[in-house]
Design a protein around this motif. Structure first.
Motif, PDB file in Angstrom:
ATOM      1  N   LEU A  87       0.815  -1.263   0.367  1.00 54.34           N
ATOM      2  CA  LEU A  87      -0.115   0.313   0.320  1.00 54.34           C
ATOM      3  C   LEU A  87       1.002   1.791  -0.194  1.00 54.34           C
ATOM      4  O   LEU A  87       0.519   2.028  -0.784  1.00 54.34           O
ATOM      5  CB  LEU A  87      -0.606   0.109   0.735  1.00 54.34           C
ATOM      6  N   ASN A  88       1.672   0.753   0.536  1.00 57.16           N
ATOM      7  CA  ASN A  88       2.873   2.773   0.815  1.00 57.16           C
ATOM      8  C   ASN A  88       3.711   2.917  -0.164  1.00 57.16           C
ATOM      9  O   ASN A  88       3.925   4.060  -0.916  1.00 57.16           O
ATOM     10  CB  ASN A  88       3.596   2.656   1.714  1.00 57.16           C
ATOM     11  N   LYS A  89       3.832   2.041  -0.938  1.00 51.01           N
ATOM     12  CA  LYS A  89       4.311   1.543  -1.831  1.00 51.01           C
ATOM     13  C   LYS A  89       3.244   2.106  -3.415  1.00 51.01           C
ATOM     14  O   LYS A  89       3.514   3.375  -4.129  1.00 51.01           O
ATOM     15  CB  LYS A  89       5.272   0.616  -2.626  1.00 51.01           C
ATOM     16  N   LEU A  90       1.896   1.756  -3.721  1.00 57.54           N
ATOM     17  CA  LEU A  90       1.267   2.269  -4.527  1.00 57.54           C
ATOM     18  C   LEU A  90       0.604   3.755  -3.936  1.00 57.54           C
ATOM     19  O   LEU A  90       0.969   4.625  -5.490  1.00 57.54           O
ATOM     20  CB  LEU A  90       0.118   1.271  -4.235  1.00 57.54           C
ATOM     21  N   LEU A  91       0.466   3.668  -2.897  1.00 58.04           N
ATOM     22  CA  LEU A  91       0.343   5.699  -2.633  1.00 58.04           C
ATOM     23  C   LEU A  91       2.075   6.351  -2.711  1.00 58.04           C
ATOM     24  O   LEU A  91       0.871   7.678  -3.600  1.00 58.04           O
ATOM     25  CB  LEU A  91       0.569   5.567  -1.401  1.00 58.04           C
ATOM     26  N   LYS A  92       2.844   6.073  -3.615  1.00 61.28           N
ATOM     27  CA  LYS A  92       4.300   7.149  -3.677  1.00 61.28           C
ATOM     28  C   LYS A  92       3.958   6.983  -5.591  1.00 61.28           C
ATOM     29  O   LYS A  92       3.901   7.519  -6.140  1.00 61.28           O
ATOM     30  CB  LYS A  92       5.675   6.510  -3.420  1.00 61.28           C
ATOM     31  N   LEU A  93       2.479   5.412  -6.019  1.00 63.40           N
ATOM     32  CA  LEU A  93       2.337   6.236  -7.208  1.00 63.40           C
ATOM     33  C   LEU A  93       1.628   6.687  -8.051  1.00 63.40           C
ATOM     34  O   LEU A  93       1.030   6.589  -9.206  1.00 63.40           O
ATOM     35  CB  LEU A  93       2.956   4.405  -8.282  1.00 63.40           C
ATOM     36  N   ASP A  94       0.516   6.978  -7.145  1.00 63.38           N
ATOM     37  CA  ASP A  94      -0.926   7.578  -7.436  1.00 63.38           C
ATOM     38  C   ASP A  94      -1.373   8.517  -6.142  1.00 63.38           C
ATOM     39  O   ASP A  94      -1.043   8.355  -5.121  1.00 63.38           O
ATOM     40  CB  ASP A  94      -1.773   6.057  -7.413  1.00 63.38           C
ATOM     41  N   VAL A 104     -10.016   1.110  -0.451  1.00 67.60           N
ATOM     42  CA  VAL A 104      -8.881   1.900  -1.394  1.00 67.60           C
ATOM     43  C   VAL A 104      -8.975   2.119  -2.764  1.00 67.60           C
ATOM     44  O   VAL A 104      -9.017   1.239  -2.947  1.00 67.60           O
ATOM     45  CB  VAL A 104      -7.371   2.397  -0.551  1.00 67.60           C
ATOM     46  N   MET A 105      -9.344   2.948  -2.465  1.00 66.93           N
ATOM     47  CA  MET A 105      -9.692   3.625  -4.499  1.00 66.93           C
ATOM     48  C   MET A 105      -8.990   4.207  -4.855  1.00 66.93           C
ATOM     49  O   MET A 105      -8.159   5.211  -4.373  1.00 66.93           O
ATOM     50  CB  MET A 105     -10.607   4.422  -4.895  1.00 66.93           C
ATOM     51  N   LEU A 106      -7.481   3.651  -5.960  1.00 62.59           N
ATOM     52  CA  LEU A 106      -6.428   4.381  -6.357  1.00 62.59           C
ATOM     53  C   LEU A 106      -6.055   5.004  -7.955  1.00 62.59           C
ATOM     54  O   LEU A 106      -6.741   4.121  -9.128  1.00 62.59           O
ATOM     55  CB  LEU A 106      -5.316   3.465  -6.361  1.00 62.59           C
ATOM     56  N   MET A 107      -7.399   5.959  -7.603  1.00 64.20           N
ATOM     57  CA  MET A 107      -7.836   5.956  -9.846  1.00 64.20           C
ATOM     58  C   MET A 107      -6.950   6.626 -10.757  1.00 64.20           C
ATOM     59  O   MET A 107      -6.897   5.382 -11.518  1.00 64.20           O
ATOM     60  CB  MET A 107      -9.385   7.212  -9.337  1.00 64.20           C
ATOM     61  N   GLY A 108      -5.550   6.752  -9.764  1.00 62.99           N
ATOM     62  CA  GLY A 108      -4.541   7.082 -10.746  1.00 62.99           C
ATOM     63  C   GLY A 108      -3.990   5.897 -11.889  1.00 62.99           C
ATOM     64  O   GLY A 108      -3.615   5.448 -12.849  1.00 62.99           O
ATOM     65  N   LEU A 109      -3.676   4.911 -10.686  1.00 57.39           N
ATOM     66  CA  LEU A 109      -3.538   3.032 -11.345  1.00 57.39           C
ATOM     67  C   LEU A 109      -4.846   2.535 -11.897  1.00 57.39           C
ATOM     68  O   LEU A 109      -4.348   1.699 -11.913  1.00 57.39           O
ATOM     69  CB  LEU A 109      -3.185   2.797  -9.925  1.00 57.39           C
ATOM     70  N   GLY A 110      -6.811   3.266 -11.485  1.00 59.28           N
ATOM     71  CA  GLY A 110      -7.549   2.153 -11.455  1.00 59.28           C
ATOM     72  C   GLY A 110      -6.790   0.668 -10.861  1.00 59.28           C
ATOM     73  O   GLY A 110      -7.457   0.321 -11.723  1.00 59.28           O
ATOM     74  N   MET A 111      -7.494   1.117  -9.573  1.00 56.28           N
ATOM     75  CA  MET A 111      -7.226  -0.421  -8.305  1.00 56.28           C
ATOM     76  C   MET A 111      -7.961   0.176  -7.311  1.00 56.28           C
ATOM     77  O   MET A 111      -8.602   1.172  -6.737  1.00 56.28           O
ATOM     78  CB  MET A 111      -5.719   0.054  -7.602  1.00 56.28           C
TER      79      MET A 111
END
Length: 151
Positions: A87-94, A104-111
């Motif tokens: 999660l922390n790694k993904l938040l750095k990407l989005d 948790v919706m990661l809209m920039g990554l579509g996840m």
């Protein structure tokens, strides 16, 4: 089966827009096939650890993964179902992250992530979706503060 996520496009060979037939050609008959109530005519195919959602036109719009997925699911080398720091790694990407109905919706990554920010009985779940799929839900999203959540 090891799959690398291509944000808003899917995973090879399951790109958004493909048909049920292509999924069945690669994976065989699904364990379950169900009609989805919305949109009318939509279908979902379920395999162990995998679920494929199709729109009313029969085009793939979302893929879900859970702990029964037999393989690795990665994005930029991050093992999404196994890496405790995913999660922390993904938040750095989005930078476009939100909470919606417990996900948790990661809209920039579509996840859409379940069980990453809080302990979940069913473990981690990951859904990837095509661009625009959740845009109408955005007014119901809330801000996600990773510092106030943790498994």
């Amino acid at each position: 089966m090891n799959l690398e996520i291509i944000p808003h496009r899917g995973v090879e060979p399951f790109r958004f827009g493909v048909t049920e037939a292509l999924v069945e050609d690669h994976l065989g008959a699904p364990k379950f096939r169900s009609k989805r109530p919305f949109p009318l005519g939509a279908v979902e195919l379920e395999y162990p650890g995998l679920a494929f959602a199709f729109d009313a036109n029969g085009c793939l719009t979302q893929i879900g993964f859970d702990k029964h997925f037999n393989g690795r699911l990665t994005l930029n080398g991050i093992d999404l179902l196994e890496d405790p720091a995913a999660l922390n790694k993904l938040l750095k990407l989005d930078s476009d992250s939100h909470l919606w109905v417990g996900f948790v919706m990661l809209m920039g990554l579509g996840m859409r992530l379940g069980g990453f920010h809080e302990v979940a009985d069913e473990g981690r779940t990951v859904s990837i979706f095509e661009r625009g799929r959740y845009d109408t839900k955005r007014p119901r999203f809330t801000a996600f503060d990773p510092d106030s959540h943790g498994p």
